[in-house]
Scaffold this motif. Structure first.
Motif, short mmCIF file in Angstrom:
data_model
loop_
_atom_site.label_atom_id
_atom_site.label_comp_id
_atom_site.label_asym_id
_atom_site.label_seq_id
_atom_site.Cartn_x
_atom_site.Cartn_y
_atom_site.Cartn_z
N VAL A 112 8.23 -11.25 50.92
CA VAL A 112 9.41 -11.83 49.66
C VAL A 112 10.60 -11.26 49.88
O VAL A 112 10.77 -10.07 50.12
CB VAL A 112 8.55 -11.06 48.31
N GLU A 117 5.77 -9.55 34.47
CA GLU A 117 4.74 -9.14 35.13
C GLU A 117 4.14 -7.55 35.09
O GLU A 117 5.04 -6.56 35.34
CB GLU A 117 5.23 -9.17 36.96
N THR A 160 5.73 -20.44 41.77
CA THR A 160 6.40 -20.61 40.66
C THR A 160 6.82 -22.10 40.47
O THR A 160 7.31 -22.70 41.52
CB THR A 160 7.76 -19.87 40.88
N HIS A 175 4.05 -19.62 36.33
CA HIS A 175 3.51 -18.73 37.62
C HIS A 175 1.85 -18.97 37.43
O HIS A 175 1.49 -19.11 36.29
CB HIS A 175 3.69 -17.29 37.65
N LEU A 180 5.77 -8.84 45.57
CA LEU A 180 7.26 -8.33 45.77
C LEU A 180 7.31 -7.89 47.19
O LEU A 180 8.47 -7.72 47.58
CB LEU A 180 7.30 -7.09 44.78
N PHE A 223 14.78 -2.56 41.47
CA PHE A 223 14.30 -4.04 41.60
C PHE A 223 12.92 -4.05 42.13
O PHE A 223 12.77 -3.89 43.33
CB PHE A 223 15.44 -4.96 42.18
N ARG A 280 13.42 -10.17 37.28
CA ARG A 280 14.18 -10.67 36.29
C ARG A 280 15.14 -9.69 35.67
O ARG A 280 15.08 -9.44 34.40
CB ARG A 280 13.44 -11.34 35.14
N PHE A 335 18.96 -9.73 40.52
CA PHE A 335 18.00 -9.69 41.77
C PHE A 335 17.20 -10.76 41.39
O PHE A 335 16.74 -10.83 40.27
CB PHE A 335 17.52 -8.30 42.00
N ALA A 336 16.84 -11.48 42.40
CA ALA A 336 15.73 -12.59 42.25
C ALA A 336 15.00 -12.66 43.88
O ALA A 336 15.85 -12.67 44.70
CB ALA A 336 16.17 -13.76 41.98
N GLY A 337 13.64 -12.64 43.62
CA GLY A 337 13.07 -12.86 44.95
C GLY A 337 12.13 -14.16 45.15
O GLY A 337 11.83 -14.67 43.91
#
Ligand SMILES: C=C(O[C@@H]1C=C(C(=O)O)C=C[C@H]1O)C(=O)O
Length: 435
Positions: free
Chosen positions: A188, A235, A253, A314, A342, A365, A385, A397-399
């Motif tokens: 991730v 989550e 996603t 999701h 993650l 994060f 998120r 932040f976004a993964g």
């Protein structure tokens, strides 16, 4: 032993708590998707872990030491609040996390737990019995006179995706690795968006915005002095009540549709997509293996369902279980984090790749953030998120999960989509833009 006072507090307006929160150097707010709220204000004791590697044991030892100071009568109400750090990342990585970099926990002076929409249970703690009545009076005065209006939501001034070309290229390199190195199955990778605002961003106001903008997620705020971490995560990592727990495997996603028909179509597309199903199956399988290692009895459905949030949906497998003893919870949190949602699969190889590629420390994060009573009741969610807030700056932040057939351009779009809810939370008049 700490001295304590307990009472019911009627709050017709939630904003009263948010208005007085800046008065205290530590503030925590936590709301579940079922709209159950708890707050922590002020500090009786706090813990900054020595290092990300020792964070889980540091928190456990500190909590056990604090328990000796908590009278038996309030072990259900007294609780610690805080966040663990994601993981140790090299020191040359850019560090914007300041005194939150290693995680942060505190035992609040004032704990508010929602009992019904307008009724909160207030628990006040004091180090010494002679300080207690003053502490109670101070708080009740502040909250009844709460008139300090929260600042307006600011306007976005600048936005800068961090090393986007490099990131996209590294997603490509990682895909190559996944195709040719059979042991590595999923990594991730996260990226950041740096933004500045026209006026200071109020963490408390932003938390209120988060609950209005994304009613179906958790809303979590941890502020320590001038730095704040805000997450509107869908989550759950783990929720527990004695030895019983609930966790979830989330991955895969797709966007929400613009009409109910399109939304259904997108959902079905995701449920039928082999890549995403595979990605989510890795997550489920890994979580189940960890639970079995901890001798947990588990219940779950074989087929994932859809978890729908405002901008994205999701694949989701709720998992329920029971541990042999309630005390096993601390070790289970440590073992579950980071889940393959993650980190990746296998965990250590994936983390090595993350350390190698990401230019920015993850800090909080993707890390567990939540609360824990002194009687084994608590919940930790996954800090996605999310954004780190510091006066006029917010870093989002976004993964995205990278597997052997991922396409770098698609992953850029997916992470852009995952920035949207937080942009809309933090800023006025934000339109959908490419990031
Ligand atoms: C990493 C994030 O999201 C995680 C990754 C997902 C995916 O790869 O599809 C889906 C949900 C989350 O578990 C994020 O939002 O930053």
């Amino acid at each position: 032993m700490y001295a304590y006072h307990k009472q019911v507090l009627k709050l017709t307006n939630l904003e009263q708590v948010l208005q007085i929160a800046p008065h205290y150097s530590d503030f925590f707010a936590f709301e579940t998707p079922e709209h159950q709220i708890r707050f922590g204000l002020g500090t009786i004791s706090s813990l900054t872990p020595h290092s990300p590697q020792t964070a889980f044991t540091d928190v456990k030892q500190w909590q056990i030491a604090q328990k000796t100071q908590i009278p038996a009568a309030i072990q259900n109400q007294a609780q610690i609040f805080g966040a663990y750090p994601f993981e140790n990342q090299p020191s040359d990585q850019q560090n914007i996390w300041g005194n939150l970099a290693q995680g942060y926990f505190f035992l609040p002076q004032y704990t508010l737990i929602q009992q019904s929409p307008a009724n909160f249970e207030l628990l006040v703690l004091a180090q010494q019995p002679q300080q207690l009545s003053q502490a109670v009076a101070d708080f009740l005065n502040l909250i009844t006179l709460a008139t300090k209006i929260l600042p307006d939501t600011p306007v976005l001034e600048t936005k800068q995706p961090l090393a986007l070309d490099h990131w996209q290229q590294q997603v490509g390199v990682t895909v190559n690795l996944l195709q040719h190195q059979s042991s590595l199955k999923k990594v991730v990778l996260a990226r950041a968006l740096q933004t500045t605002s026209s006026s200071p961003i109020s963490p408390e106001k932003s938390w209120l915005n988060a609950r209005l903008m994304n009613p179906e997620t958790y809303h979590v705020l941890l502020r320590h002095q001038k730095l704040a971490f805000l997450s509107a995560t869908p989550e759950r990592l783990i929720q527990f009540n004695q030895a019983n727990f609930q966790t979830a495997a989330i991955a895969g996603t797709i966007a929400r549709g613009k009409t109910p028909t399109e939304d259904l179509e997108f959902g079905n597309q995701l449920l039928a997509d082999t890549k995403n199903r595979q990605e989510q199956a890795f997550v489920t399988k890994t979580i189940l293996a960890i639970l079995h290692q901890h001798q947990a009895k588990v219940h779950y459905a074989n087929t994932p369902i859809l978890l729908k949030n405002k901008n994205v949906q999701h694949l989701f497998t709720p998992i329920m279980g029971q541990l042999p003893t309630p005390a096993g919870i601390f070790d289970l949190i440590a073992a579950l984090h980071p889940t393959p949602a993650l980190g990746g699969v296998p965990k250590n190889e994936a983390l090595a790749q993350i350390r190698h590629i990401e230019p920015l420390k993850r800090g909080l994060f993707g890390a567990p953030i939540g609360y824990l009573t002194f009687n084994h009741v608590g919940e930790f969610v996954v800090g996605i998120r999310s954004a780190l807030l510091k006066t006029n700056q917010a870093t989002l932040f976004a993964g995205a999960g990278i597997v052997a057939d991922s396409l770098p351009t698609k992953e850029v779009k997916e992470t852009a989509l995952k920035f949207q809810p937080m942009l809309n939370t933090l800023y006025e008049r934000t339109t959908v833009f490419n990031v």
